[in-house]
Enzyme design. Structure first.
Site, PDB file in Angstrom:
ATOM      1  N   LYS A   1       0.824  -1.200   0.000  1.00 55.08           N
ATOM      2  CA  LYS A   1       0.000   0.000   0.000  1.00 55.08           C
ATOM      3  C   LYS A   1       0.864   1.257   0.000  1.00 55.08           C
ATOM      4  O   LYS A   1       0.734   2.108  -0.850  1.00 55.08           O
ATOM      5  CB  LYS A   1      -0.914  -0.021   1.217  1.00 55.08           C
ATOM      6  CG  LYS A   1      -1.489   1.310   1.529  1.00 55.08           C
ATOM      7  CD  LYS A   1      -2.966   1.339   1.618  1.00 55.08           C
ATOM      8  CE  LYS A   1      -3.421   2.768   1.767  1.00 55.08           C
ATOM      9  NZ  LYS A   1      -3.010   3.612   0.643  1.00 55.08           N
TER      10      LYS A   1
ATOM     11  N   GLU B   1      -2.936  -3.312  -5.837  1.00 57.06           N
ATOM     12  CA  GLU B   1      -1.841  -2.736  -5.078  1.00 57.06           C
ATOM     13  C   GLU B   1      -0.538  -3.185  -5.695  1.00 57.06           C
ATOM     14  O   GLU B   1      -0.539  -3.937  -6.649  1.00 57.06           O
ATOM     15  CB  GLU B   1      -1.938  -3.139  -3.606  1.00 57.06           C
ATOM     16  CG  GLU B   1      -2.949  -2.332  -2.820  1.00 57.06           C
ATOM     17  CD  GLU B   1      -4.268  -3.038  -2.679  1.00 57.06           C
ATOM     18  OE1 GLU B   1      -5.161  -2.479  -2.062  1.00 57.06           O
ATOM     19  OE2 GLU B   1      -4.408  -4.149  -3.176  1.00 57.06           O
TER      20      GLU B   1
ATOM     21  N   ASN C   1      -2.453   6.670  -2.093  1.00 57.42           N
ATOM     22  CA  ASN C   1      -2.790   5.907  -3.292  1.00 57.42           C
ATOM     23  C   ASN C   1      -1.744   4.872  -3.627  1.00 57.42           C
ATOM     24  O   ASN C   1      -0.575   5.007  -3.328  1.00 57.42           O
ATOM     25  CB  ASN C   1      -3.009   6.851  -4.478  1.00 57.42           C
ATOM     26  CG  ASN C   1      -1.741   7.543  -4.887  1.00 57.42           C
ATOM     27  OD1 ASN C   1      -0.817   6.898  -5.326  1.00 57.42           O
ATOM     28  ND2 ASN C   1      -1.697   8.856  -4.726  1.00 57.42           N
ATOM     29  N   CYS C   2      -2.228   3.821  -4.277  1.00 58.92           N
ATOM     30  CA  CYS C   2      -1.314   2.744  -4.629  1.00 58.92           C
ATOM     31  C   CYS C   2      -1.818   2.003  -5.861  1.00 58.92           C
ATOM     32  O   CYS C   2      -1.333   0.946  -6.201  1.00 58.92           O
ATOM     33  CB  CYS C   2      -1.188   1.766  -3.484  1.00 58.92           C
ATOM     34  SG  CYS C   2      -2.754   1.112  -2.981  1.00 58.92           S
ATOM     35  N   VAL C   3      -2.843   2.537  -6.530  1.00 55.92           N
ATOM     36  CA  VAL C   3      -3.401   1.839  -7.682  1.00 55.92           C
ATOM     37  C   VAL C   3      -2.545   2.108  -8.919  1.00 55.92           C
ATOM     38  O   VAL C   3      -2.112   3.234  -9.136  1.00 55.92           O
ATOM     39  CB  VAL C   3      -4.857   2.285  -7.896  1.00 55.92           C
ATOM     40  CG1 VAL C   3      -5.404   1.730  -9.193  1.00 55.92           C
ATOM     41  CG2 VAL C   3      -5.703   1.835  -6.738  1.00 55.92           C
TER      42      VAL C   3
END
Lengths: 426, 77, 349
Positions: free
Chosen positions: A63, A113, A241-243
């Site tokens: 993450k 992720e 954010n981690c997308v």
């Protein structure tokens, strides 16, 4: 503002009952750190693991990655407005634990992720493979919404990093570095003959798992604003954010922003680093227009000659990037933009969703669609199964033997658009 | 996609939020939408008004499809 | 280990037959290296050898393109080489065109790796640079010494079947295909250096030249909406609950065709989004905000439109290559033709 960073280099991390830093080895008390994390009732379970450079370890789904720091002098604490009071930071002295990070891992909304490979062919796409990583694996309590869970994990990571960094508060750092940010009058007096340059940092702000926080404020709700580069070193900007993990900035990136570092290196030599503007990448067209207008106005107000613009993410933010670039160029200010590419697995497609002939100076972090086959690693922290559903993976990405076939998009920070890496494309 | 479908002989109304991208890549009939995660709606509205908003955008799209254009056109409401 | 076999193509001048007066010289084959082939052989360090050299007049090749190519391809075929190399041609226009053309002909006919070298303004670069490896050289034969090591190195990589690096790494002209590689400096440092040059009005090289986009002529409007069959296509990733086709959240490799026959409204729990590039909360709650079935169904009932096509098409436009999108759309268009669709509403997120 003047900020002194004092560095401690961390050669290894070990679990121990008595936490301490000894000869470059950081000893942490897993039970105590877990208990602190679990004080948040939104989290059901938490445990720690250690992943060291060169180990046959894959971490998934990642993450955030956070560098432990502690403020020992000057106003405020780390991560103001998020994990501490909303005081102004960026002055005084901050101690930094170099060569390590806290990595948070856990299913957030069920998909999307990043991956860190500590060794093997994936290592070159994993900038954080070079660090000793203290990995926090958390699970949500039942009935917690994705939004609440995301926030709980984000805070758990920040607090853990702060707790770890407390260990060095009373120690003497191995080396120090000084960063000064003058007001615009002083800086133009000091360097009257150097070109005036600023940094425009675009912050991802597209919704859940695509957000960024500035002094605790969700960046989608800000107007573009001036911020001291030294404030970012004290955690004024935090990742949410981690997308599509390859081109999202972790909190580690924000704390160690390479554009800021390299502008400071050139400051007083080939240019005058006047300051920085942060802006957002929102989902409404009116917001995109408003933010890019305002960014260009701020650049004009600063009397700049040149600007470096860094993007975060891809797709519709390509338009924010092009709007920022063209509007700033239209003010007579020269720009260089940093982006990455989605040119297809064969590299034959157009790399960006938007384009302009005014964007004639581009630095790229590489093609995120590049397909890689990576043999299995001995140990997985988290769960390999997520590779099939995260952005850049596809059904069948995970092979029976644990090997993966996926786009480098899955690797946290692989095509970073702050210019953190050496990868490029032609 | 808009261009490829149009190439096959269909008039296409492209409903999108980021109209500049649509313009850059070459759609011909461009209909502005609300927001990227919800181009044809607004979750902050009650269901009736949300649907009304959606109907307005669709009507604008149909208007575009019944209007001859000679160059790329953004159909503002 | 056996050496890789190379056939080398050069013109009458480098073949030491003569100058312009001998440009009409027809193709001939000699065994072993000739002229620049000797220097090239030195680059192979014993790993490859030039088994034959084909010499042809520039005038002859350009005036007899098809027959010359056919004759030379046969000469090459007889040698069964691992690699074919031509030139380098520097800024000699007809020589450059001949090198490019014969490389392409050999590649197409014999399916072996080919390469040549020339100066950036040689017309051969424009004509063949996207299809074959053309190493960038100086504009005259004075650049032979610097060109041969680059050609030799790339040739050996091709012979070994190794991955070819990006154009700037290997020294060939970009083929318009983006290839990742590692620079010596990190991106931020490159950005600062590029800006300093741009500010000083010094030359700099962008790492990504902006593309130009093609255009399609607009189709005529629909005359009568009340008889029109309107279809919905979306790149917003709306799919039936559970994503039965497992369309990827990013870099989609497929699209879905979904029946909405008899469906008045896309309700929560039955429809959702597979798209990974935006906050899915709104679309998962009410997919009509991406695929407006409810409104179009109403308009069908009210007689405003003839009908709503019983199928809609959906893919995920998140990091999905333009080439894939084009292919999906072309396939969808075929189905839309079969379904007698009059016009398309395309929604994007």
């Amino acid at each position: 503002m003047k900020l002194v960073l004092g560095y401690f280099s961390i050669e290894d991390i070990q679990f121990a009952e008595e936490p301490r830093l000894e000869d470059g080895v950081l000893f942490v008390d897993e039970a105590a750190l877990s208990a602190e994390v679990l004080a948040d009732e939104r989290l059901r379970a938490a445990h720690f693991e250690i992943a060291r450079p060169g180990e046959s370890v894959r971490i998934i789904p990642v993450k955030d990655v956070i560098q432990p720091r502690v403020k020992v002098e000057g106003g405020g604490e780390m991560f103001p407005g998020m994990a501490s009071n909303v005081d102004v930071v960026g002055s005084g002295t901050t101690y930094v634990l170099e060569g390590m990070s806290v990595v948070t891992v856990g299913p957030i909304v069920g998909f999307q992720e990043g991956v860190i490979d500590m060794s093997g062919p994936g290592e070159v796409y994993s900038p954080f493979s070079q660090l000793n990583n203290l990995v926090l694996v958390v699970e949500p309590a039942e009935g917690v919404t994705p939004q609440e869970y995301e926030q709980a994990v984000r805070l758990a990571g920040l607090k853990t990093a702060m707790n770890v960094a407390e260990l060095v508060r009373e120690l003497t750092p191995e080396r120090i570095e000084e960063f000064e940010h003058l007001n615009i009058v002083e800086s133009s007096r000091k360097y009257p003959d150097l070109p005036r340059v600023a940094y425009v940092q675009m912050l991802q702000s597209q919704g859940l798992l695509h957000d960024t926080y500035v002094y605790g404020v969700d960046a989608k709700r800000i107007l573009p604003t001036l911020i001291s580069p030294t404030e970012t070193m004290d955690g004024a900007i935090v990742s949410g954010n981690c997308v599509s993990a390859c081109d999202k900035n972790t909190t580690y990136h924000h704390l160690n922003n390479p554009v800021i570092a390299d502008l400071y290196k050139a400051h007083g030599e080939t240019l005058n680093f006047v300051g920085m503007v942060i802006t957002n990448e929102n989902v409404y067209l009116a917001d995109k227009i408003r933010s890019s207008n305002h960014t260009a106005e701020l650049c004009s107000y600063l009397g700049l000659d040149g600007v470096i613009i860094s993007q975060e993410g891809f797709g519709n933010p390509d338009t924010d990037l092009i709007m920022n670039c063209t509007k700033i160029e239209d003010k007579g200010i020269k720009t260089v933009i940093i982006t990455d590419e989605y040119a297809g697995r064969d590299g034959k497609s157009q790399s960006l969703a938007d384009a302009s002939p005014k964007a004639n100076a581009v630095v790229t972090g590489g093609n995120a669609n590049m397909l890689v086959e990576i043999p299995p690693l001995d140990k997985v922290i988290g769960s390999s199964g997520y590779i099939n559903v995260i952005a850049g993976g596809s059904a069948g990405s995970l092979k029976a033997d644990g090997a993966i076939e996926a786009e480098i998009q899955v690797y946290t920070g692989a095509t970073n658009e702050l210019g953190f890496n050496k990868m490029s494309a032609r | 996609m808009a261009k490829e479908i149009e190439r096959a002989g269909f008039p296409v109304a492209h409903i999108c939020t980021v109209t500049p991208i649509s313009k850059t890549v070459g759609a011909n009939r461009i209909i502005p939408a609300i927001a990227i995660p919800h181009p044809l709606g607004d979750p902050s509205l009650d269901p009736a008004n949300d649907k009304k908003l959606r109907r307005e955008i669709v009507e604008n799209a149909l208007h575009a499809l019944t209007t001859d254009v000679t160059e790329q056109t953004i159909f503002e409401e | 280990m056996e050496k890789f076999k190379v056939v080398h193509y050069i013109n009458q001048f480098f073949g030491q037959i003569g100058g312009e007066e001998m440009a009409t010289h027809p193709p001939e084959k000699r065994s072993g290296p000739v002229g620049p082939g000797l220097g090239l052989t030195a680059q192979f360090k014993g790993e490859a050898e030039i088994v034959a050299t084909i010499i042809c007049g520039d005038g002859y090749y350009n005036e007899n393109m098809d027959s010359a190519a056919a004759a030379i391809v046969e000469m090459v075929r007889e040698e069964q080489p691992d690699v074919f190399v031509a030139g380098p041609a520097f800024n000699a226009g007809r020589y450059g065109v001949a090198c490019g053309a014969i490389c392409k002909a050999v590649k197409d006919a014999l399916q072996i790796p080919v390469l040549t070298g020339m100066y950036e303004e040689n017309p051969g670069v424009d004509m063949y640079g996207k299809e074959i490896y053309i190493v960038s050289t100086r504009d005259s034969a004075a650049g032979m010494r610097s060109a041969l090591p680059v050609i030799g190195k790339l040739l050996l990589k091709l012979a070994r079947g190794e991955r070819i690096g990006a154009s700037v790494e290997e020294g060939y002209f970009s083929q318009g295909i983006r290839v990742n590689f590692f620079e010596e400096k990190r991106g931020s440092t490159r950005a600062v250096e590029m800006l300093v040059k741009k500010l000083a009005d010094e030359p700099f090289v962008t790492e990504y030249p902006m593309p130009s986009f093609d255009r399609v002529d607009p189709m005529p409007a629909i005359k009568d909406l009340s008889t029109a069959n309107i279809a919905i296509v979306t790149s917003g990733g709306i799919v039936p609950h559970g994503n039965p086709d497992r369309i990827e959240s990013s870099s989609a490799s497929k699209y879905g065709e979904y029946s909405i026959e008899g469906v008045a409204d896309l309700v929560v729990g039955e429809w959702e989004t597979a798209h990974g590039g935006y906050d899915p909360t709104a679309a998962n709650h009410d997919a009509d905000c991406v695929v407006p079935v409810d409104v179009l169904r109403d308009m069908e009932q009210e007689g405003i439109i003839g009908k709503l096509n019983p199928y809609f098409y959906s893919t995920v436009g998140n990091g999905t290559a333009v080439a894939s999108s084009k292919q999906f759309a072309a396939e969808m268009a075929q189905k839309l033709i079969e379904q007698n669709v009059s016009a398309v509403i395309l929604t994007s997120t």
